[in-house]
Design an enzyme around this catalytic site. Structure first.
Site, short mmCIF file in Angstrom:
data_model
loop_
_atom_site.label_atom_id
_atom_site.label_comp_id
_atom_site.label_asym_id
_atom_site.label_seq_id
_atom_site.Cartn_x
_atom_site.Cartn_y
_atom_site.Cartn_z
N ASP A 189 -0.14 1.90 9.74
CA ASP A 189 0.47 0.59 9.50
C ASP A 189 1.74 0.68 8.66
OD1 ASP A 189 -1.50 -1.60 10.61
OD2 ASP A 189 -2.72 0.00 9.74
N ARG B 70 -2.51 -2.20 -8.23
CA ARG B 70 -1.45 -2.97 -7.57
C ARG B 70 -0.30 -3.38 -8.49
NH1 ARG B 70 -3.26 -0.18 -4.01
NH2 ARG B 70 -4.63 -0.99 -2.38
N ASP C 23 -4.76 -7.71 -1.76
CA ASP C 23 -3.64 -6.87 -2.20
C ASP C 23 -2.30 -7.55 -1.98
OD1 ASP C 23 -5.20 -4.78 -3.19
OD2 ASP C 23 -5.46 -3.91 -1.20
N SER D 49 -12.27 1.16 6.59
CA SER D 49 -11.02 0.98 5.89
C SER D 49 -11.27 1.37 4.44
CB SER D 49 -10.57 -0.48 6.00
OG SER D 49 -9.64 -0.76 4.99
N1 ARG Z 1 -11.83 -5.91 -2.14
C1 ARG Z 1 -11.28 -4.96 -3.06
C2 ARG Z 1 -10.22 -5.61 -3.90
O1 ARG Z 1 -9.73 -6.62 -3.54
C3 ARG Z 1 -10.80 -3.73 -2.34
C4 ARG Z 1 -9.53 -3.88 -1.57
C5 ARG Z 1 -9.20 -2.64 -0.83
N2 ARG Z 1 -7.85 -2.69 -0.36
C6 ARG Z 1 -7.47 -2.16 0.80
N3 ARG Z 1 -6.22 -2.33 1.15
N4 ARG Z 1 -8.30 -1.52 1.57
O2 ARG Z 1 -9.88 -5.11 -4.93
#
Ligand code: ARG
Length: 401
Positions: free
Chosen positions: A16, A97, A126, A177
């Site tokens: 991606d 992040r 994210d 993922s």
């Molecule tokens: N749900 C978790 C969070 O919001 C994990 C997110 C994982 N991010 C990803 N791009 N796979 O912190």
């Protein structure tokens, strides 16, 4: 949205974010894409990732080691805050992040870019974290989010990439993922989307199963100074080594797995698997030391504010005013969080078996003891209880009338 000339793209090396490079140039007319891949201790080989960005059309490919600031400026504050989103998730992904966003903005300044870009989809947390952070740090920069807008399925994305010379993933892609860094792994999608299905053992990488964990328990002593973990069994470690050691110890005993349904910022519930062995171990120890060293009212107030701290970090508000204000409170409380906690690791459990503080313990043996050394004035309780219970007695009497 006016056209961007030069964009700095957060880059992972996956399909991606790779497709984002030609997409930004061909569909959105961006003249130059510079990629940034962050080393957060995820253990990926970064040189192939750096090269892949160039092969995908980036004019410049930057990789940066952010491990140290990630631990000292993001993980350690989370430990001091005992941050557990919805009481469970220690924010291993969320904490990365705002740091990546900060570095993207710095690089944009260095290279004279007028935009930053990321490959987050439109239904995750994210995107919220990146967009809010960038908006706070650099309101003048455009934020380009191709994956939120292109509407391509995974197959279409791969096909788009192939037309641009981006090789499709070699192996049959795993159905999961995964996001990972030194603090932990988050695993979603595939069979895990059914919240009633048990996670298969194959998804775990930082923790062993309870079956595979050693039969013998191990007791470790974790030292803290001003709320920061500083040592294991009396051996001082720098913050990064300490986190690695915590992961190895806890993960080796099968401690640190989470299987939960959580509430995302965008309003949907999602089923998430995490393994965050070191962070969970350190938060557990830290909470325990606070129970010994913080006054009752401070402790209770802090427990409430900790939830707000975890919520706001999860929700992408790292650079906001509540975060700053709560940090002021937390920092002041941590001055007295000095001492050690002993934890027994055994078969998936981490059980506190001792806590001590030479300088800040509020546990007073002569007050607590039932033995001969007892100095608590038992008779003083009578008057205290008379006053304490007065409103209750008056109310109960009025009810009887
Ligand atoms: N749900 C978790 C969070 O919001 C994990 C997110 C994982 N991010 C990803 N791009 N796979 O912190």
């Amino acid at each position: 949205m006016g056209r961007a000339k030069k964009a700095v793209l957060a880059y992972s090396g996956g399909v991606d974010t790779s497709v984002c490079i030609p997409y930004l140039m061909q569909e959105w007319g961006v003249e130059e894409v510079i990629t940034f891949a962050a080393d957060l201790g995820q253990g990926d080989e970064l040189e192939p990732i750096r090269q892949k960005a160039l092969d995908s059309g980036a004019s410049q490919s930057i990789v940066g080691d952010l491990i140290e600031p990630f631990i000292t400026e993001f993980a350690f504050p989370a430990i001091r805050a005992n941050a557990l989103y919805e009481g469970r998730y220690p924010l291993s992904t969320a904490l990365a992040r705002p740091l990546i966003a900060r570095r993207l903005v710095e690089i944009a300044r260095e290279v004279g870019a007028d935009a930053v870009a990321h490959g987050c989809t439109g239904k995750g947390n994210d995107q919220v974290r990146f967009d809010v952070a960038i908006g706070a740090l650099a309101p003048d920069l455009k934020v380009l989010t191709p994956a939120r807008e292109w509407g391509m399925s995974r197959e279409e994305t791969i096909a788009y990439g192939e037309r641009c010379g981006i090789p499709s993933p070699v192996s049959k892609k795993s159905p999961y993922s995964i996001d990972l860094n030194l603090l932990g792994r988050s695993i979603e999608a595939g069979p895990l989307e059914d919240p009633n299905v048990e996670p298969p053992e194959e998804i775990y990488a930082m923790t062993v199963s309870v079956d595979a964990a050693p039969a013998a328990p191990q007791i470790v002593e974790i030292g803290f100074e001003q709320g920061n973990p500083v040592s294991f069994d009396g051996v001082r470690l720098d913050p990064v080594s300490l986190i690695r050691q915590a992961n190895a110890l806890a993960g080796g005993h099968g401690f640190g797995r989470l299987d939960m349904v959580e509430n995302r910022v965008v309003g949907i519930k999602s089923r998430e698997i995490y393994e965050t062995p070191g962070l969970l171990l350190l938060i557990k120890a830290h909470q325990e030391l606070e129970s010994l060293t913080l006054a009752a009212d401070v402790l209770r107030t802090k427990r409430q504010l900790e939830q707000q701290w975890a919520d706001l970090v999860y929700q992408g508000l790292w650079y906001g005013p509540l975060k700053e204000a709560l940090d002021g409170f937390i920092e002041r409380t941590q001055q007295s969080v000095n001492g050690t906690v002993r934890i027994k690791l055994h078969k998936g459990n981490a059980t506190v078996v001792g806590r001590s503080s030479a300088t800040n313990s509020l546990y007073v043996p002569t007050m607590a003891t039932y033995d001969a050394g007892d100095q608590f004035d038992h008779r003083a309780s009578e008057g205290f209880i008379y006053v304490w219970g007065l409103p209750t007695r008056l109310w109960a009497a009025s009810r009887r009338r």
